[in-house]
Motif scaffolding. Structure first.
Motif, PDB file in Angstrom:
ATOM      1  N   ASP A  59      50.153  37.215  17.443  1.00 53.13           N
ATOM      2  CA  ASP A  59      50.560  38.445  18.126  1.00 53.13           C
ATOM      3  C   ASP A  59      49.372  39.103  18.806  1.00 53.13           C
ATOM      4  OD1 ASP A  59      52.235  40.830  18.697  1.00 53.13           O
ATOM      5  OD2 ASP A  59      51.022  41.764  17.129  1.00 53.13           O
ATOM      6  N   ARG A  60      48.247  39.134  18.113  1.00 49.52           N
ATOM      7  CA  ARG A  60      47.030  39.739  18.681  1.00 49.52           C
ATOM      8  C   ARG A  60      46.466  38.893  19.813  1.00 49.52           C
ATOM      9  NH1 ARG A  60      47.302  44.075  19.123  1.00 49.52           N
ATOM     10  NH2 ARG A  60      49.468  43.466  18.947  1.00 49.52           N
ATOM     11  N   GLN A  61      46.587  37.580  19.704  1.00 47.29           N
ATOM     12  CA  GLN A  61      46.135  36.727  20.810  1.00 47.29           C
ATOM     13  C   GLN A  61      46.979  36.964  22.058  1.00 47.29           C
ATOM     14  OE1 GLN A  61      45.867  32.588  19.668  1.00 47.29           O
ATOM     15  NE2 GLN A  61      44.368  32.976  18.040  1.00 47.29           N
ATOM     16  N   LEU A  62      48.299  37.108  21.871  1.00 45.74           N
ATOM     17  CA  LEU A  62      49.167  37.375  23.021  1.00 45.74           C
ATOM     18  C   LEU A  62      48.843  38.728  23.643  1.00 45.74           C
ATOM     19  CD1 LEU A  62      51.499  36.603  24.862  1.00 45.74           C
ATOM     20  CD2 LEU A  62      53.080  37.509  23.142  1.00 45.74           C
ATOM     21  N   ALA A  63      48.525  39.708  22.821  1.00 42.89           N
ATOM     22  CA  ALA A  63      48.162  41.025  23.350  1.00 42.89           C
ATOM     23  C   ALA A  63      46.959  40.914  24.280  1.00 42.89           C
ATOM     24  CB  ALA A  63      47.859  41.982  22.195  1.00 42.89           C
ATOM     25  N   GLN A  64      46.024  40.046  23.965  1.00 42.71           N
ATOM     26  CA  GLN A  64      44.879  39.828  24.861  1.00 42.71           C
ATOM     27  C   GLN A  64      45.312  39.143  26.158  1.00 42.71           C
ATOM     28  OE1 GLN A  64      40.974  38.483  23.414  1.00 42.71           O
ATOM     29  NE2 GLN A  64      41.912  38.356  21.375  1.00 42.71           N
ATOM     30  N   LEU A  65      46.175  38.151  26.029  1.00 39.63           N
ATOM     31  CA  LEU A  65      46.570  37.379  27.209  1.00 39.63           C
ATOM     32  C   LEU A  65      47.246  38.242  28.264  1.00 39.63           C
ATOM     33  CD1 LEU A  65      48.066  34.121  25.627  1.00 39.63           C
ATOM     34  CD2 LEU A  65      45.888  34.330  26.831  1.00 39.63           C
ATOM     35  N   VAL A  66      48.098  39.177  27.851  1.00 39.76           N
ATOM     36  CA  VAL A  66      48.893  39.923  28.825  1.00 39.76           C
ATOM     37  C   VAL A  66      48.190  41.178  29.346  1.00 39.76           C
ATOM     38  CG1 VAL A  66      51.063  39.096  27.820  1.00 39.76           C
ATOM     39  CG2 VAL A  66      50.103  41.279  27.047  1.00 39.76           C
ATOM     40  N   ASP A  67      47.155  41.618  28.682  1.00 37.68           N
ATOM     41  CA  ASP A  67      46.492  42.880  29.036  1.00 37.68           C
ATOM     42  C   ASP A  67      45.345  42.604  30.002  1.00 37.68           C
ATOM     43  OD1 ASP A  67      45.193  45.331  29.176  1.00 37.68           O
ATOM     44  OD2 ASP A  67      45.484  45.778  27.046  1.00 37.68           O
ATOM     45  N   TYR A  68      45.479  43.058  31.242  1.00 39.32           N
ATOM     46  CA  TYR A  68      44.453  42.773  32.245  1.00 39.32           C
ATOM     47  C   TYR A  68      43.107  43.362  31.863  1.00 39.32           C
ATOM     48  CZ  TYR A  68      44.686  47.565  34.020  1.00 39.32           C
ATOM     49  OH  TYR A  68      44.609  48.934  34.147  1.00 39.32           O
ATOM     50  N   LYS A  69      43.079  44.336  30.934  1.00 40.82           N
ATOM     51  CA  LYS A  69      41.803  44.928  30.511  1.00 40.82           C
ATOM     52  C   LYS A  69      41.076  44.017  29.521  1.00 40.82           C
ATOM     53  CE  LYS A  69      43.812  48.674  28.928  1.00 40.82           C
ATOM     54  NZ  LYS A  69      45.197  48.322  29.294  1.00 40.82           N
ATOM     55  N   MET A  70      41.773  43.035  28.974  1.00 40.28           N
ATOM     56  CA  MET A  70      41.166  42.176  27.950  1.00 40.28           C
ATOM     57  C   MET A  70      41.218  40.695  28.278  1.00 40.28           C
ATOM     58  SD  MET A  70      42.327  43.890  24.289  1.00 40.28           S
ATOM     59  CE  MET A  70      44.085  43.569  24.474  1.00 40.28           C
ATOM     60  N   ASN A  71      41.934  40.284  29.345  1.00 44.59           N
ATOM     61  CA  ASN A  71      42.190  38.856  29.528  1.00 44.59           C
ATOM     62  C   ASN A  71      41.221  38.163  30.480  1.00 44.59           C
ATOM     63  OD1 ASN A  71      43.122  39.540  32.100  1.00 44.59           O
ATOM     64  ND2 ASN A  71      45.299  39.357  31.551  1.00 44.59           N
ATOM     65  N   ASN A  72      40.130  38.842  30.793  1.00 41.85           N
ATOM     66  CA  ASN A  72      39.042  38.215  31.558  1.00 41.85           C
ATOM     67  C   ASN A  72      39.504  37.641  32.894  1.00 41.85           C
ATOM     68  OD1 ASN A  72      37.198  38.779  29.445  1.00 41.85           O
ATOM     69  ND2 ASN A  72      37.832  36.917  28.368  1.00 41.85           N
ATOM     70  N   GLY A  73      40.265  38.455  33.621  1.00 36.51           N
ATOM     71  CA  GLY A  73      40.592  38.111  35.000  1.00 36.51           C
ATOM     72  C   GLY A  73      41.940  37.464  35.208  1.00 36.51           C
ATOM     73  N   LEU A  74      42.735  37.269  34.172  1.00 32.72           N
ATOM     74  CA  LEU A  74      44.083  36.738  34.367  1.00 32.72           C
ATOM     75  C   LEU A  74      44.988  37.819  34.960  1.00 32.72           C
ATOM     76  CD1 LEU A  74      44.621  34.761  31.026  1.00 32.72           C
ATOM     77  CD2 LEU A  74      44.140  33.804  33.290  1.00 32.72           C
ATOM     78  N   ALA A  75      46.091  37.394  35.545  1.00 30.76           N
ATOM     79  CA  ALA A  75      47.020  38.345  36.141  1.00 30.76           C
ATOM     80  C   ALA A  75      47.645  39.230  35.072  1.00 30.76           C
ATOM     81  CB  ALA A  75      48.122  37.597  36.893  1.00 30.76           C
ATOM     82  N   ARG A  76      47.968  40.455  35.463  1.00 30.68           N
ATOM     83  CA  ARG A  76      48.623  41.399  34.562  1.00 30.68           C
ATOM     84  C   ARG A  76      49.934  40.795  34.031  1.00 30.68           C
ATOM     85  NH1 ARG A  76      48.394  47.377  35.047  1.00 30.68           N
ATOM     86  NH2 ARG A  76      47.130  46.963  36.900  1.00 30.68           N
ATOM     87  N   ASN A  77      50.090  40.790  32.708  1.00 34.35           N
ATOM     88  CA  ASN A  77      51.294  40.261  32.053  1.00 34.35           C
ATOM     89  C   ASN A  77      51.556  38.785  32.361  1.00 34.35           C
ATOM     90  OD1 ASN A  77      52.136  42.725  30.715  1.00 34.35           O
ATOM     91  ND2 ASN A  77      52.644  43.485  32.778  1.00 34.35           N
ATOM     92  N   LEU A  78      50.516  38.099  32.794  1.00 36.97           N
ATOM     93  CA  LEU A  78      50.593  36.658  33.075  1.00 36.97           C
ATOM     94  C   LEU A  78      51.599  36.319  34.167  1.00 36.97           C
ATOM     95  CD1 LEU A  78      50.432  35.157  29.441  1.00 36.97           C
ATOM     96  CD2 LEU A  78      48.552  35.616  31.019  1.00 36.97           C
ATOM     97  N   THR A  79      51.859  37.233  35.069  1.00 37.38           N
ATOM     98  CA  THR A  79      52.776  36.904  36.157  1.00 37.38           C
ATOM     99  C   THR A  79      52.095  35.978  37.155  1.00 37.38           C
ATOM    100  OG1 THR A  79      54.181  37.783  37.896  1.00 37.38           O
ATOM    101  CG2 THR A  79      52.117  38.955  37.488  1.00 37.38           C
ATOM    102  N   ALA A  80      52.871  35.035  37.656  1.00 35.73           N
ATOM    103  CA  ALA A  80      52.365  34.125  38.689  1.00 35.73           C
ATOM    104  C   ALA A  80      52.875  34.509  40.065  1.00 35.73           C
ATOM    105  CB  ALA A  80      52.779  32.684  38.360  1.00 35.73           C
TER     106      ALA A  80
ATOM    107  N   LEU B  47      50.547  28.426  27.722  1.00 38.86           N
ATOM    108  CA  LEU B  47      50.600  27.431  28.794  1.00 38.86           C
ATOM    109  C   LEU B  47      50.563  28.116  30.155  1.00 38.86           C
ATOM    110  CD1 LEU B  47      50.716  24.359  28.701  1.00 38.86           C
ATOM    111  CD2 LEU B  47      53.160  24.507  29.133  1.00 38.86           C
ATOM    112  N   GLN B  48      51.281  29.222  30.283  1.00 38.63           N
ATOM    113  CA  GLN B  48      51.249  29.999  31.527  1.00 38.63           C
ATOM    114  C   GLN B  48      49.833  30.490  31.811  1.00 38.63           C
ATOM    115  OE1 GLN B  48      53.992  30.797  33.470  1.00 38.63           O
ATOM    116  NE2 GLN B  48      53.424  32.601  34.648  1.00 38.63           N
ATOM    117  N   ALA B  49      49.149  30.962  30.792  1.00 40.44           N
ATOM    118  CA  ALA B  49      47.793  31.488  30.977  1.00 40.44           C
ATOM    119  C   ALA B  49      46.815  30.390  31.377  1.00 40.44           C
ATOM    120  CB  ALA B  49      47.339  32.164  29.684  1.00 40.44           C
TER     121      ALA B  49
END
Length: 530
Positions: A363-384, A461-463
């Motif tokens: 759960d905490r790993q997913l919180a990092q993935l979707v949060d643009y403040k923590m995901n090191n440049g990934l899209a907000r909420n992992l949207t493509a 996988l999306q990330a």
């Protein structure tokens, strides 16, 4: 699972009665991968017959035998005339027919049958060969009792749920057969099977044991093993997606904290990440957040506990756990409390905490993935989504909320059931195990965690796709990605993900992840049990 016979009869039968069974043996029968058989060994068959003959002799001599010529529990001082001893098992099965709640699924109910068969086939329960043969018949013909899950306090064993096994043997209540629930008597008639008349003590031998909680424990052990392995793979994917620091799993680092299971998880992560210490020396970010950096410390608790969990479960599986026991060699009736499910209760109370902690980690790993403040440049909420479609799309926002809900519910179920002993049955059963409730809690925690794992499979996988790192995955992670993509394709335009998640969860629940990643699972398991 498929309620048909599949190709189980192409496998070598599992012989029950001589050698000890493993968790994996129970799983093979539960999921219709092997039929079962009784030994042809003459000494074993003589021992089974000796126990039944000894009971017959005691009856002829008007011996006082608990549950044979007496009532049950607090009613043990009530004498039952010898001429009524043959009616008593049927009465026992009938008055315990008060189970409620959801029914056990077919795999679990099959596991119950093989667990009970394993206990009775040890030869210390005074049952006939005919009863053992009927349990074998039910498994191989896939005529499986419909068993309500609720109603057991775990001592005297699983009386109420196991009454549904006893009832089916005598041709009563309902069974799963030919893909649907049917009346037992009708199925017997259709298949030309005669109901079995239970001999004295056979109702008690069937019901006064720990087969339901033990069956559930076997299945939850294997499902939690999958969770631990999948969580390790997901941590590797998420570290890649978040451009994390693989040196957190360095071999020299983990040599300084010698928990073997924790070390095994770190070693597995190094393999998954193709880690080389010299390649990581210049990583710009020294330390990742705990949900990445400390993943071996969380998953490793399950890994290091797997040995004693297995020991508790398999010792219970391979025990004579009814009361009284009938010693066919010393020709004694032994009154005790082997129906008490304390070891399974402890195992399941502990397992559910370990698994819920893994859900919380993911759960905490997913919180990092979707949060643009923590995901090191990934899209907000992992949207493509791109350009003008970007404002309309929200990617994995709702999935993250759902994962938080599933995790919270899993954590809520971790309160130990075994501490809630309730005095019952006129204070005869004044200290009980609650092992079956603990096992049911563990099943729910595992189910919720599998939902978390399924969501992380899609999000991770999306990330990785968004990071542009798909081609750089190690061979095992590429295999893992392909396994996920059987049910999930990258989300560009928002769409409902329920069907994707349900399909992944179904494959986890059917132990298809274990089958697909057998080598990885066994490799990790072997390391855990050093």
């Amino acid at each position: 699972m498929n309620s048909g016979t599949n190709n189980m009869y192409s496998a070598t039968p599992l012989q029950v009665g001589l050698a000890a069974l493993s968790i994996e043996d129970v799983i093979a029968v539960a999921y219709q991968r092997r039929p079962v058989a009784l030994p042809n060994d003459a000494a074993w068959r003589d021992m089974i017959q000796a126990g039944a003959d000894f009971l017959d002799q005691l009856l002829l001599e008007d011996g006082v035998i608990y549950g044979v010529t007496t009532g049950y529990g607090d009613s043990c001082l009530v004498e039952v005339p010898v001429e009524q001893a043959y009616e008593l098992p049927l009465q026992l099965s009938r008055f315990h027919g008060c189970g409620m709640g959801e029914r056990l699924d077919i795999a679990t109910a099959r596991a119950v049958l093989v667990c009970r068969l394993c206990s009775l086939a040890r030869g210390y329960s005074g049952v006939s060969l005919a009863l053992l043969e009927r349990l074998v018949c039910l498994l191989n013909e896939n005529i499986i009792p419909v068993i309500p899950a609720e109603g057991s306090v775990g001592a005297s064993g699983d009386l109420t749920p196991l009454s549904y096994v006893a009832a089916v043997i005598v041709g009563e209540r309902e069974v799963y057969a030919d893909g649907r629930i049917q009346d037992t008597a009708q199925v017997y008639a259709d298949k030309n099977i005669a109901p079995l008349t239970l001999r004295p003590k056979e109702g008690l031998a069937l019901m006064n044991g720990t087969a339901v909680m033990t069956a559930m424990a076997c299945i939850q052990y294997k499902r939690s093993q999958q969770v631990a392995t999948a969580a390790t793979m997901l941590t590797a994917l998420n570290l890649i997606a978040l451009d994390g620091n693989a040196s957190h799993f360095d071999e020299v680092l983990f040599a300084q904290k010698p928990h073997p299971g924790q070390q095994a998880v770190a070693a597995h992560l190094r393999t998954l990440l193709n880690y080389q210490a010299q390649q990581q020396a210049q990583n710009a970010r020294l330390q990742d957040r705990y949900s990445l950096r400390c993943a071996p410390h969380v998953i490793g608790v399950w890994s290091d506990s797997s040995r004693w969990l297995r020991q508790f479960i398999e010792n219970e599986l391979n025990s004579s756990n009814d009361n009284p026991l009938i010693d066919p060699i010393g020709r004694r009736v032994l009154h005790g409390g082997h129906f008490y499910g304390g070891h399974i209760a402890q195992a399941m109370d502990s397992l559910k905490i370990m698994v819920a902690n893994i859900a919380d980690l993911l759960d905490r790993q997913l919180a990092q993935l979707v949060d643009y403040k923590m995901n090191n440049g990934l899209a907000r909420n992992l949207t493509a989504a791109q350009a003008e479609r970007l404002p309309l799309n929200h990617g994995f926002k709702a999935v993250q909320i759902a994962v938080s809900a599933w995790t919270a519910e899993a954590l809520k179920h971790t309160l130990a059931a075994s501490i809630f002993s309730r005095s019952t049955e006129c204070h005869n059963q004044d200290k009980v195990s609650m092992g079956t409730i603990a096992a049911r809690d563990a099943q729910r925690v595992v189910q919720l965690t599998e939902q978390v794992v399924a969501a992380l499979c899609c999000a991770a996988l999306q990330a990785v796709y968004l990071r542009g790192a798909s081609a750089a995955l190690s061979p095992t992670l590429q295999q893992f990605a392909a396994w996920i993509q059987q049910d999930f394709q990258y989300v560009v335009e928002d769409r409902p993900l329920q069907k994707d998640l349900e399909a992944l969860v179904a494959r986890f629940a059917d132990l298809q992840f274990a089958a697909a990643f057998e080598m990885q699972t066994l490799e990790l398991s072997a390391c855990m049990q050093m």
